[in-house]
Write a protein that holds these residues in place. Structure first.
Motif, PDB file in Angstrom:
ATOM      1  N   HIS B  55       0.831  -1.208   0.000  1.00  0.00           N
ATOM      2  CA  HIS B  55       0.000   0.000   0.000  1.00  0.00           C
ATOM      3  C   HIS B  55       0.867   1.260   0.000  1.00  0.00           C
ATOM      4  O   HIS B  55       0.650   2.187  -0.789  1.00  0.00           O
ATOM      5  CB  HIS B  55      -0.941   0.001   1.205  1.00  0.00           C
ATOM      6  CG  HIS B  55      -1.825   1.210   1.213  1.00  0.00           C
ATOM      7  ND1 HIS B  55      -2.957   1.288   0.450  1.00  0.00           N
ATOM      8  CD2 HIS B  55      -1.708   2.397   1.841  1.00  0.00           C
ATOM      9  CE1 HIS B  55      -3.510   2.482   0.627  1.00  0.00           C
ATOM     10  NE2 HIS B  55      -2.769   3.166   1.469  1.00  0.00           N
ATOM     11  N   ILE B  57       3.932   1.483  -0.889  1.00  0.00           N
ATOM     12  CA  ILE B  57       4.650   1.517  -2.173  1.00  0.00           C
ATOM     13  C   ILE B  57       3.751   2.169  -3.231  1.00  0.00           C
ATOM     14  O   ILE B  57       4.186   2.992  -4.029  1.00  0.00           O
ATOM     15  CB  ILE B  57       5.065   0.093  -2.607  1.00  0.00           C
ATOM     16  CG1 ILE B  57       6.159  -0.429  -1.672  1.00  0.00           C
ATOM     17  CG2 ILE B  57       5.549   0.064  -4.062  1.00  0.00           C
ATOM     18  CD1 ILE B  57       6.451  -1.906  -1.821  1.00  0.00           C
ATOM     19  N   GLY B  58       2.475   1.808  -3.188  1.00  0.00           N
ATOM     20  CA  GLY B  58       1.511   2.397  -4.127  1.00  0.00           C
ATOM     21  C   GLY B  58       1.371   3.896  -3.919  1.00  0.00           C
ATOM     22  O   GLY B  58       1.293   4.668  -4.883  1.00  0.00           O
ATOM     23  N   SER B  61       4.511   5.590  -5.337  1.00  0.00           N
ATOM     24  CA  SER B  61       4.588   5.629  -6.806  1.00  0.00           C
ATOM     25  C   SER B  61       3.528   6.553  -7.404  1.00  0.00           C
ATOM     26  O   SER B  61       3.810   7.287  -8.353  1.00  0.00           O
ATOM     27  CB  SER B  61       4.496   4.220  -7.401  1.00  0.00           C
ATOM     28  OG  SER B  61       3.239   3.673  -7.173  1.00  0.00           O
ATOM     29  N   LYS B  64       4.658  10.076  -6.864  1.00  0.00           N
ATOM     30  CA  LYS B  64       5.732  10.407  -7.815  1.00  0.00           C
ATOM     31  C   LYS B  64       5.130  10.810  -9.171  1.00  0.00           C
ATOM     32  O   LYS B  64       5.527  11.803  -9.775  1.00  0.00           O
ATOM     33  CB  LYS B  64       6.653   9.187  -7.969  1.00  0.00           C
ATOM     34  CG  LYS B  64       7.414   9.073  -9.246  1.00  0.00           C
ATOM     35  CD  LYS B  64       8.592  10.013  -9.305  1.00  0.00           C
ATOM     36  CE  LYS B  64       9.282   9.909 -10.668  1.00  0.00           C
ATOM     37  NZ  LYS B  64      10.432  10.776 -10.772  1.00  0.00           N
ATOM     38  N   ARG B  65       4.151  10.008  -9.625  1.00  0.00           N
ATOM     39  CA  ARG B  65       3.521  10.310 -10.913  1.00  0.00           C
ATOM     40  C   ARG B  65       2.826  11.677 -10.873  1.00  0.00           C
ATOM     41  O   ARG B  65       2.942  12.472 -11.801  1.00  0.00           O
ATOM     42  CB  ARG B  65       2.519   9.217 -11.279  1.00  0.00           C
ATOM     43  CG  ARG B  65       1.814   9.520 -12.592  1.00  0.00           C
ATOM     44  CD  ARG B  65       1.249   8.302 -13.251  1.00  0.00           C
ATOM     45  NE  ARG B  65       0.239   7.639 -12.441  1.00  0.00           N
ATOM     46  CZ  ARG B  65      -0.407   6.565 -12.829  1.00  0.00           C
ATOM     47  NH1 ARG B  65      -0.143   6.020 -13.997  1.00  0.00           N
ATOM     48  NH2 ARG B  65      -1.313   6.016 -12.064  1.00  0.00           N
ATOM     49  N   SER B  68       5.453  14.489 -10.819  1.00  0.00           N
ATOM     50  CA  SER B  68       6.100  14.618 -12.131  1.00  0.00           C
ATOM     51  C   SER B  68       5.186  15.375 -13.079  1.00  0.00           C
ATOM     52  O   SER B  68       5.647  16.203 -13.884  1.00  0.00           O
ATOM     53  CB  SER B  68       6.415  13.241 -12.716  1.00  0.00           C
ATOM     54  OG  SER B  68       7.345  12.580 -11.905  1.00  0.00           O
ATOM     55  N   VAL B  90       9.852  -4.690  -6.681  1.00  0.00           N
ATOM     56  CA  VAL B  90       8.685  -4.126  -7.383  1.00  0.00           C
ATOM     57  C   VAL B  90       9.088  -3.029  -8.385  1.00  0.00           C
ATOM     58  O   VAL B  90       8.232  -2.310  -8.896  1.00  0.00           O
ATOM     59  CB  VAL B  90       7.630  -3.572  -6.387  1.00  0.00           C
ATOM     60  CG1 VAL B  90       7.053  -4.675  -5.549  1.00  0.00           C
ATOM     61  CG2 VAL B  90       8.205  -2.475  -5.508  1.00  0.00           C
ATOM     62  N   HIS B  91      10.399  -2.937  -8.642  1.00  0.00           N
ATOM     63  CA  HIS B  91      10.947  -2.010  -9.643  1.00  0.00           C
ATOM     64  C   HIS B  91      10.718  -0.539  -9.296  1.00  0.00           C
ATOM     65  O   HIS B  91      10.761   0.319 -10.184  1.00  0.00           O
ATOM     66  CB  HIS B  91      10.364  -2.292 -11.040  1.00  0.00           C
ATOM     67  CG  HIS B  91      10.568  -3.701 -11.483  1.00  0.00           C
ATOM     68  ND1 HIS B  91       9.840  -4.299 -12.481  1.00  0.00           N
ATOM     69  CD2 HIS B  91      11.420  -4.656 -11.048  1.00  0.00           C
ATOM     70  CE1 HIS B  91      10.224  -5.545 -12.637  1.00  0.00           C
ATOM     71  NE2 HIS B  91      11.181  -5.796 -11.765  1.00  0.00           N
ATOM     72  N   LYS B  94      13.443   1.966 -10.119  1.00  0.00           N
ATOM     73  CA  LYS B  94      13.648   2.445 -11.488  1.00  0.00           C
ATOM     74  C   LYS B  94      12.967   3.786 -11.736  1.00  0.00           C
ATOM     75  O   LYS B  94      13.301   4.488 -12.687  1.00  0.00           O
ATOM     76  CB  LYS B  94      13.110   1.417 -12.497  1.00  0.00           C
ATOM     77  CG  LYS B  94      13.945   0.150 -12.524  1.00  0.00           C
ATOM     78  CD  LYS B  94      13.371  -0.838 -13.517  1.00  0.00           C
ATOM     79  CE  LYS B  94      14.227  -2.092 -13.528  1.00  0.00           C
ATOM     80  NZ  LYS B  94      13.577  -3.196 -14.231  1.00  0.00           N
ATOM     81  N   ILE B  95      11.989   4.106 -10.913  1.00  0.00           N
ATOM     82  CA  ILE B  95      11.252   5.355 -11.166  1.00  0.00           C
ATOM     83  C   ILE B  95      11.426   6.400 -10.062  1.00  0.00           C
ATOM     84  O   ILE B  95      11.112   7.564 -10.253  1.00  0.00           O
ATOM     85  CB  ILE B  95       9.738   5.091 -11.368  1.00  0.00           C
ATOM     86  CG1 ILE B  95       9.126   4.411 -10.127  1.00  0.00           C
ATOM     87  CG2 ILE B  95       9.488   4.280 -12.620  1.00  0.00           C
ATOM     88  CD1 ILE B  95       7.608   4.415 -10.114  1.00  0.00           C
TER      89      ILE B  95
END
Lengths: 270, 112
Positions: B55, B57-58, B61, B64-65, B68, B90-91, B94-95
């Motif tokens: 959760h 992590i979601g 991310s 972040k989106r 951005s 969970v990669h 990378k972002i």
């Protein structure tokens, strides 16, 4: 020194005079001592060598004592860590104990106290090793919990699971706890739709070679994914599927019942 | 679990503390969305965080989106080795920019 236990001790302190003092004393007591002034280097040494106890200063540049405890406990949950701190630093002492430190000593260092705490740590270690040997006689030990569907109860189950993992000598503990967290949260929030009148049944079964955790909710179930080809959504930002992906990544096996309201996951003993 | 916010040179820093992540639901997402109305540069400090879940992590991310999209960015600092391991799985690494020091994160965000 009859009846005194000896072992290998990593001592971390940015104060060279304290490092020298502790190192000299512990060696005179028959221990193998590695003394390190830098926290990051100490962690690398800890990963490469086997220790029976760690003594770390609380206040250091870069990594402080709390960082050291966190990192070491991620690698070896059962090793006793003794924190050196200035007199009166109660907040940090409490925090370090909450993170799993074995005990603390205040500066200036009292040699008799060092001896006493190290002996207690080694005695606790020996008792822990005896507990770990217990699993060699184990056929199975199963605990079943029927819990009100609320994420707040996860903490109690997680605490129980962790103490049992240590008792039965498992070492991949955080990975197993993460899987439990994801599956339990999924059962409460998605399976039972956060309905407080529903229950989650959690079965934790220890065997000689593995631990098996089954989580079942009272919801209608969902379409079971194909776990063999399961991968993260190509859109890294996408919100769904990470929980299952993490369970699939860290556990050795994972399966659902046909209805999709029960997950069983297992992890082999390392 | 507790959440403290600080402001440093126009950058909002969230200090997340504790290990009872299960009880930490949508608050951080809402708080970050509110914060993004005032600043598009955010640091999430995980120094005191012992565990992470999908959760959070979601939340990281999606934040972040969002940032951005507002021509800003989000930096995670002081993640433990364990949490960085999970980020890799969970990669997320990378972002998301991940640093070990607050000053490095601040100087990076100031350049945006």
């Amino acid at each position: 020194m009859p009846n005194r236990m000896t072992g290998s001790i990593l001592v971390i302190d940015d104060d060279e005079s304290i490092l020298r003092l502790l190192s000299k004393f512990l060696k005179s007591e028959g221990h193998n001592v590695v003394a390190e002034i830098n926290g990051n280097t100490a962690l690398e040494i800890f990963k490469a060598q086997k220790f029976d106890a760690v003594i770390t200063d609380m206040y250091m540049p870069e990594l402080d004592g709390l960082d050291i405890i966190r990192n070491i406990k991620d690698i070896n949950q059962s090793i006793p860590i003794i924190v050196l701190t200035a007199a009166g630093s109660i907040t940090n002492v409490v925090q370090s104990l909450k993170l799993g430190a074995f005990n603390y000593m205040t500066k200036p260092v009292n040699i008799n106290e060092v001896r006493e705490i190290i002996q207690k740590a080694f005695l606790t270690n020996a008792a822990s090793r005896q507990q770990k040997n217990f699993y060699t006689f184990l056929q199975s030990a199963v605990s079943v919990f029927k819990i009100k569907s609320a994420v707040e109860h996860l903490e109690e189950i997680s605490y129980y699971l962790n103490s049992m993992l240590v008792f039965y000598g498992f070492s991949s503990n955080w990975q197993i706890q993460l899987a439990l967290t994801e599956a339990f949260t999924n059962a409460v929030c998605h399976g039972n739709g956060s309905d407080p009148d529903k229950f989650v049944t959690c079965e934790i079964a220890f065997g000689r070679d593995d631990v098996k955790i089954t989580i079942e909710d009272e919801g209608p179930g969902f379409k079971v994914p194909d776990l063999k080809s399961y991968k993260l959504n190509d859109d890294i930002y996408a919100g769904s599927g990470r929980g299952i992906f993490l369970i699939n990544s860290y556990m050795d096996s994972i399966e659902f019942n046909e209805k999709g309201n029960r997950i069983t996951m297992s992890k082999k003993r390392d | 679990m507790s959440l403290k916010t600080r402001n440093k040179d126009g950058i909002l820093i969230f200090d997340i503390d504790g290990d009872d992540l299960a009880t930490f639901k949508d608050d951080l997402r809402i708080i970050i969305e509110e914060a993004a109305k005032k600043t598009n540069k955010i640091i999430i400090n995980l120094k005191e965080l012992q565990n992470i879940n999908s959760h959070l992590i979601g939340v990281i991310s999606s934040s972040k989106r969002m940032l951005s999209g507002l021509h800003g960015d989000l930096v995670v600092i002081n993640a433990s080795e364990k949490i960085q391991n999970i980020f890799k799985v969970v990669h997320l690494d990378k972002i998301i920019k991940i640093t070990t020091s607050e000053s490095e994160a601040v100087s990076y965000l100031k350049k945006i």
